[in-house]
Scaffold this active site. Structure first.
Site, PDB file in Angstrom:
ATOM      1  N   GLY A 225       0.792  -1.219   0.000  1.00  0.00           N
ATOM      2  CA  GLY A 225       0.000   0.000   0.000  1.00  0.00           C
ATOM      3  C   GLY A 225       0.822   1.267   0.000  1.00  0.00           C
ATOM      4  CB  ALA A 226       4.329   1.898  -0.659  1.00  0.00           C
TER       5      ALA A 226
ATOM      6  CB  THR B 285      -1.781   6.970  -1.187  1.00  0.00           C
ATOM      7  OG1 THR B 285      -2.291   8.231  -0.747  1.00  0.00           O
ATOM      8  CG2 THR B 285      -2.527   5.854  -0.472  1.00  0.00           C
TER       9      THR B 285
ATOM     10  CE1 TYR C  38      -8.313   0.587  10.569  1.00  0.00           C
ATOM     11  CE2 TYR C  38      -8.589   1.681  12.689  1.00  0.00           C
ATOM     12  CZ  TYR C  38      -7.842   1.438  11.542  1.00  0.00           C
ATOM     13  OH  TYR C  38      -6.610   2.035  11.401  1.00  0.00           O
TER      14      TYR C  38
END
Length: 302
Positions: free
Chosen positions: A22-23, A25, A175
């Site tokens: 997930g790099a 953003t 979450y």
């Protein structure tokens, strides 16, 4: 730790290879930028090739030539996780795996494999990716697995009786559950690594409250509240400091947890912090590990 840690404390990373999920953003992007500037080979593992290429372009425009590449990965699809791990086997070495990618309070949905999305993307996907790469990591002395948790873990509990939220879905509760799972996994992984005498550290971190795109699913009122509090929040760059600390600091210990030093761990430079009692429940951690193996079909070789 001898001192509180910021990006300026990141040591030279020349010769190292770092995988960051997930790099494209937010925190992951800032982590990728900082590590590549220090000389690391950085592999951005995410779903969108276009977003990854845009992120790489931004980093190159700011800092010149760096060694960053894109690797396809959808954490909500275990077949994609396996393909990503297989592709990464061709790397000469992997020094650090940073499980950064995650989703926060989305509407109820299932992953491709039928798991509640936050549990699937935030925990099961990283669990599987780590397990599939563990042998590769163990070939590099002093390698690390860094799992990104959250202060939200403090109100989390693992609902084993309704693991996929089929009876009731609360986005915030799920979450928090996934972030607690990140810590339970990190600590159990470290215990097993030590028992197997493998030269890999399992480390956890959290960014405090940082300005990222994770809040895109929040209700309008909460999103506006976040905007008003912006001056008190970590920027995405500062939110990445605990990750950078966990990934590179020589003072880091296996089973350690690192987060911001100021305002009740919501902002500031990184230091070693302490997670709640539930995250250190070994019986729950073992039960979660067994369930994760069952659900993902990945049994880490430790």
């Amino acid at each position: 730790m001898k001192r509180r840690f910021t990006e300026h404390d990141v040591p030279d990373q020349s010769g190292s290879t770092v995988v960051i999920t997930g790099a494209n953003t937010g925190l992951g992007y800032e982590t990728a930028r900082a590590l590549s500037v220090r000389g690391a080979r950085v592999l951005i593992a995410c779903r969108s090739q276009q977003k990854a290429e845009d992120a790489i372009k931004r980093i190159e425009e700011q800092n010149g030539a760096v060694d960053i590449s894109y690797v396809p990965l959808d954490l909500g699809d275990l077949s994609s996780v396996r393909q990503c791990a297989e592709q990464l086997q061709s790397e000469k070495r992997i020094d650090v795996l940073i499980n950064n990618a995650g989703i926060m309070v989305p509407p109820y949905e299932l992953t491709k494999d039928g798991f509640e999305s936050q549990f699937g993307v935030n925990h099961l996907g990283p669990f599987a990716l780590t397990g599939l790469l563990l042998e590769k990591l163990a070939k590099t002395p002093s390698s690390r697995v860094v799992n990104t948790s959250s202060i939200a873990h403090n109100v989390g509990r693992i609902n084993f009786k309704d693991i996929n939220a089929e009876r009731r879905y609360s986005a915030s509760a799920r979450y928090s559950m996934s972030k607690l799972a990140n810590l339970l996994f990190s600590y159990e992984l470290q215990r097993r690594l030590e028992a197997a005498s493998l030269p890999v550290l399992s480390v956890a971190c959290h960014p405090g409250i940082a300005s990222t795109e994770l809040d895109r699913y929040m209700p309008f009122v909460l999103s506006k509240g976040t905007e008003l509090l912006q001056p008190l929040l970590n920027t995405a760059a500062a939110g990445a400091w605990p990750t950078l600390c966990a990934a590179t600091s020589g003072d880091v210990v296996g089973g350690g947890y690192y987060g911001p030093a100021y305002r009740f761990e919501t902002a500031g430079p990184a230091k070693k912090v302490r997670s709640n009692r539930a995250s250190r429940d070994t019986a729950v951690a073992e039960r979660l590990w067994t369930l994760s193996v069952e659900l993902t079909g990945v049994n880490p070789s430790i």
